[in-house]
Design an enzyme around this catalytic site. Structure first.
Site, mmCIF file in Angstrom:
data_model
loop_
_atom_site.group_PDB
_atom_site.id
_atom_site.type_symbol
_atom_site.label_atom_id
_atom_site.label_comp_id
_atom_site.label_asym_id
_atom_site.label_seq_id
_atom_site.Cartn_x
_atom_site.Cartn_y
_atom_site.Cartn_z
ATOM 1 N N ARG A 1 16.208 20.064 88.417
ATOM 2 C CA ARG A 1 16.355 21.286 89.223
ATOM 3 C C ARG A 1 17.299 22.279 88.538
ATOM 4 O O ARG A 1 17.070 23.492 88.561
ATOM 5 C CB ARG A 1 16.887 20.923 90.614
ATOM 6 C CG ARG A 1 16.980 22.127 91.528
ATOM 7 C CD ARG A 1 17.214 21.696 92.969
ATOM 8 N NE ARG A 1 17.147 22.816 93.878
ATOM 9 C CZ ARG A 1 18.145 23.180 94.677
ATOM 10 N NH1 ARG A 1 19.288 22.520 94.660
ATOM 11 N NH2 ARG A 1 17.990 24.212 95.488
ATOM 12 N N HIS B 1 9.652 17.472 93.698
ATOM 13 C CA HIS B 1 10.239 16.983 94.952
ATOM 14 C C HIS B 1 9.830 15.533 95.213
ATOM 15 O O HIS B 1 9.931 15.039 96.321
ATOM 16 C CB HIS B 1 9.861 17.895 96.122
ATOM 17 C CG HIS B 1 10.549 19.231 96.064
ATOM 18 N ND1 HIS B 1 10.315 20.237 96.969
ATOM 19 C CD2 HIS B 1 11.470 19.716 95.195
ATOM 20 C CE1 HIS B 1 11.073 21.285 96.656
ATOM 21 N NE2 HIS B 1 11.778 20.996 95.586
ATOM 22 N N HIS C 1 16.255 26.098 87.725
ATOM 23 C CA HIS C 1 17.005 27.271 88.195
ATOM 24 C C HIS C 1 17.616 28.058 87.042
ATOM 25 O O HIS C 1 17.941 29.233 87.208
ATOM 26 C CB HIS C 1 18.073 26.852 89.206
ATOM 27 C CG HIS C 1 17.509 26.549 90.567
ATOM 28 N ND1 HIS C 1 18.209 26.729 91.731
ATOM 29 C CD2 HIS C 1 16.293 26.082 90.948
ATOM 30 C CE1 HIS C 1 17.450 26.390 92.772
ATOM 31 N NE2 HIS C 1 16.291 25.972 92.317
ATOM 32 N N ASN D 1 21.770 28.454 94.737
ATOM 33 C CA ASN D 1 22.505 27.489 93.908
ATOM 34 C C ASN D 1 23.807 27.011 94.541
ATOM 35 O O ASN D 1 24.209 25.852 94.353
ATOM 36 C CB ASN D 1 22.848 28.119 92.547
ATOM 37 C CG ASN D 1 21.615 28.494 91.747
ATOM 38 O OD1 ASN D 1 20.549 27.905 91.936
ATOM 39 N ND2 ASN D 1 21.746 29.471 90.864
HETATM 40 C C1 HEM Z 1 7.984 25.624 95.114
HETATM 41 C C2 HEM Z 1 9.110 26.192 95.413
HETATM 42 C C3 HEM Z 1 10.374 25.414 95.638
HETATM 43 C C4 HEM Z 1 11.189 25.513 96.717
HETATM 44 C C5 HEM Z 1 11.018 26.439 97.916
HETATM 45 C C6 HEM Z 1 12.253 24.560 96.529
HETATM 46 C C7 HEM Z 1 13.296 24.366 97.419
HETATM 47 C C8 HEM Z 1 14.198 23.351 97.353
HETATM 48 C C9 HEM Z 1 15.209 23.084 98.334
HETATM 49 C C10 HEM Z 1 15.457 23.910 99.602
HETATM 50 C C11 HEM Z 1 15.878 21.979 97.949
HETATM 51 C C12 HEM Z 1 17.046 21.314 98.662
HETATM 52 C C13 HEM Z 1 18.338 21.993 98.228
HETATM 53 C C14 HEM Z 1 19.514 21.580 99.064
HETATM 54 O O1 HEM Z 1 19.329 21.091 100.172
HETATM 55 O O2 HEM Z 1 20.662 21.745 98.599
HETATM 56 C C15 HEM Z 1 15.300 21.544 96.711
HETATM 57 C C16 HEM Z 1 15.714 20.433 96.006
HETATM 58 C C17 HEM Z 1 15.156 20.041 94.820
HETATM 59 N N1 HEM Z 1 14.224 20.750 94.075
HETATM 60 FE FE1 HEM Z 1 13.125 22.294 94.726
HETATM 61 N N2 HEM Z 1 12.066 23.905 95.347
HETATM 62 C C18 HEM Z 1 10.951 24.396 94.755
HETATM 63 C C19 HEM Z 1 10.452 24.040 93.521
HETATM 64 C C20 HEM Z 1 11.035 23.132 92.687
HETATM 65 C C21 HEM Z 1 10.682 22.927 91.301
HETATM 66 C C22 HEM Z 1 9.649 23.740 90.530
HETATM 67 C C23 HEM Z 1 11.483 21.927 90.837
HETATM 68 C C24 HEM Z 1 11.574 21.343 89.457
HETATM 69 C C25 HEM Z 1 10.636 21.418 88.534
HETATM 70 C C26 HEM Z 1 12.295 21.483 91.944
HETATM 71 C C27 HEM Z 1 13.155 20.414 91.907
HETATM 72 C C28 HEM Z 1 13.966 20.035 92.956
HETATM 73 C C29 HEM Z 1 14.714 18.793 92.982
HETATM 74 C C30 HEM Z 1 14.612 17.674 91.957
HETATM 75 C C31 HEM Z 1 15.485 18.814 94.145
HETATM 76 C C32 HEM Z 1 16.525 17.754 94.575
HETATM 77 C C33 HEM Z 1 17.805 18.030 93.791
HETATM 78 C C34 HEM Z 1 18.958 17.099 94.070
HETATM 79 O O3 HEM Z 1 18.825 16.090 94.755
HETATM 80 O O4 HEM Z 1 20.048 17.400 93.554
HETATM 81 N N3 HEM Z 1 12.027 22.256 93.028
HETATM 82 N N4 HEM Z 1 14.279 22.405 96.362
#
Ligand code: HEM
Ligand SMILES: *[C@@H]1O[C@H](CO)[C@@H](O)[C@H](O)[C@H]1NC(C)=O
Ligand SMILES: *[C@@H]1O[C@H](CO)[C@@H](O)[C@H](O)[C@H]1NC(C)=O
Length: 323
Positions: A66, A197, A70, A98
């Site tokens: 992630r 995800h 970003h 972020n």
């Molecule tokens: C499609 C649009 C996307 C949206 C709306 C989105 C939104 C989010 C949100 C809201 C979270 C939780 C953040 C939090 O609660 O602090 C999250 C976590 C995460 N996202 Fe996305 N995301 C998207 C696409 C992606 C993409 C393209 C990737 C990587 C290629 C990604 C990888 C991750 C990962 C691995 C987590 C967990 C991170 C952790 O546990 O530290 N996401 N995302």
């Protein structure tokens, strides 16, 4: 008459200009062999640091991919996200998508320190982050892809782009499609990348509306389980796994969950809501190999977004600072 001719000529010139821009390779100077002479042990050094960090905390695998995402979506894969606030820098770390959410900065700092020991002043933070994201995915059971190298680090950040150019958990499907199209990704690539995800965690405030709005697009048992950890008010930062089945390993369960109305975020479930992405979700839920190869290809493409190369940018000694 004369002005009509002029307009036609201008229109043709303009379209040639855009065709030219469009065809310009943005990654002309990235190559797999970039550090072969100057830092031959780079890959193994980064991998060791990533492995250590994931053994200490399995969630870190998701956090690192992630972090890379970003970074790349905001003025390209240039490590801009790693810079701290300073008199000349408004840190992207504090932009709403972020702030108190993106993590893993310390892992990249440690990898950079280890790399500086073996080849000082040579390897960019942007390249280290790119390698780390790939290694983290592989260590979590996901597919591998070739990371081209030679990115340089930015001397600037873009707080506005970090605030507005990253997808948001309340976005509708068209907005998600548009955000990724703006970076050159197809709808299919957007759906594949969302499969990240498959690991990692989200905070209560990002999925609260979904689990309390009694919508017909959520499994009732799943909603009630998630409500236990995430009350209708308070405990905003309480975590839940994005993939309820295998939260620390990378696989296609994310899509299987969506098929069962058990996607955690509204932006996950929205991929199966009667629109153009339904068939892709169905395909990935049934064909893990297709998902993995599409995901790997899309990640390789993401990690090539607008790199600084040649004389542009710098090689930072410390990833969080320009000095
Ligand atoms: C499609 C649009 C996307 C949206 C709306 C989105 C939104 C989010 C949100 C809201 C979270 C939780 C953040 C939090 O609660 O602090 C999250 C976590 C995460 N996202 Fe996305 N995301 C998207 C696409 C992606 C993409 C393209 C990737 C990587 C290629 C990604 C990888 C991750 C990962 C691995 C987590 C967990 C991170 C952790 O546990 O530290 N996401 N995302
Ligand atoms: C980031 O979060 C902190 C709380 O940890 C808050 O004090 C600060 O105002 C937030 N920054 C921005 C720019 O919203
Ligand atoms: C909606 O969910 C809440 C929270 O669990 C529950 O108390 C309420 O009865 C539900 N309403 C309907 C109409 O299902």
């Amino acid at each position: 008459m004369g002005s009509g001719k002029y307009n036609a000529a201008a229109a043709i010139a303009t379209s040639f200009f855009f065709v030219f821009l469009f065809c310009m390779p943005s990654n002309a100077q990235l190559s797999t062999s970039f550090y072969d002479q100057t830092c031959p042990d780079l890959q193994s050094t980064v991998k060791t640091q990533v492995r250590t960090s994931i053994s200490a905390e399995r969630r870190m695998a998701g956090s690192l991919i992630r972090l890379h995402f970003h970074d790349c979506f905001v003025q390209g894969c240039d490590a801009s996200i790693l810079l701290d606030d300073s008199p000349t820098i408004q840190s992207e770390k504090r932009a709403p998508p972020n702030n108190n959410s993106v993590r893993g900065y310390d892992v990249i700092d440690r990898a950079k320190t280890a790399v500086e020991k073996i080849c000082p002043g040579v390897v960019s933070c942007a390249d280290i982050l790119s390698i780390a994201a790939r290694d983290a995915t592989v260590l979590a059971g996901g597919p591998s892809w070739t990371v081209k190298l030679g990115r340089r680090d930015s001397t600037t950040t873009n707080f506005a782009q970090a605030s507005n150019g990253l997808p948001f958990f309340r976005d509708n499907l068209q907005k998600l499609i548009d955000d990724f199209a703006n970076k050159g990704f197809t709808i299919r690539e957007m759906v594949a990348l969302s499969g990240a995800h498959s690991f990692g965690q989200a905070q209560c405030f990002t999925f609260r509306d979904r689990i309390y709005n009694n919508a017909s697009d959520i499994d009732a048992g799943f909603a009630s389980t998630r409500r236990r950890g995430c009350p209708s008010s308070g405990r905003d930062t309480k975590l839940a796994p994005l993939d309820l089945v295998t939260s620390t390993s990378f696989d296609n369960n994310y899509y299987k969950n969506i098929m069962q109305k058990k996607g955690l975020l509204e932006t996950d479930q929205i991929l199966l809501s009667g629109g153009s992405t339904d068939d892709i979700v169905r395909d990935y839920s049934k064909n893990p190999a297709t998902f993995k190869s599409d995901f790997a290809a899309a990640m390789a493409k993401m990690s090539d977004l607008s790199p600084l190369t040649g004389q542009s940018g710098v090689i930072r000694r410390i990833c969080s600072s320009l000095t």
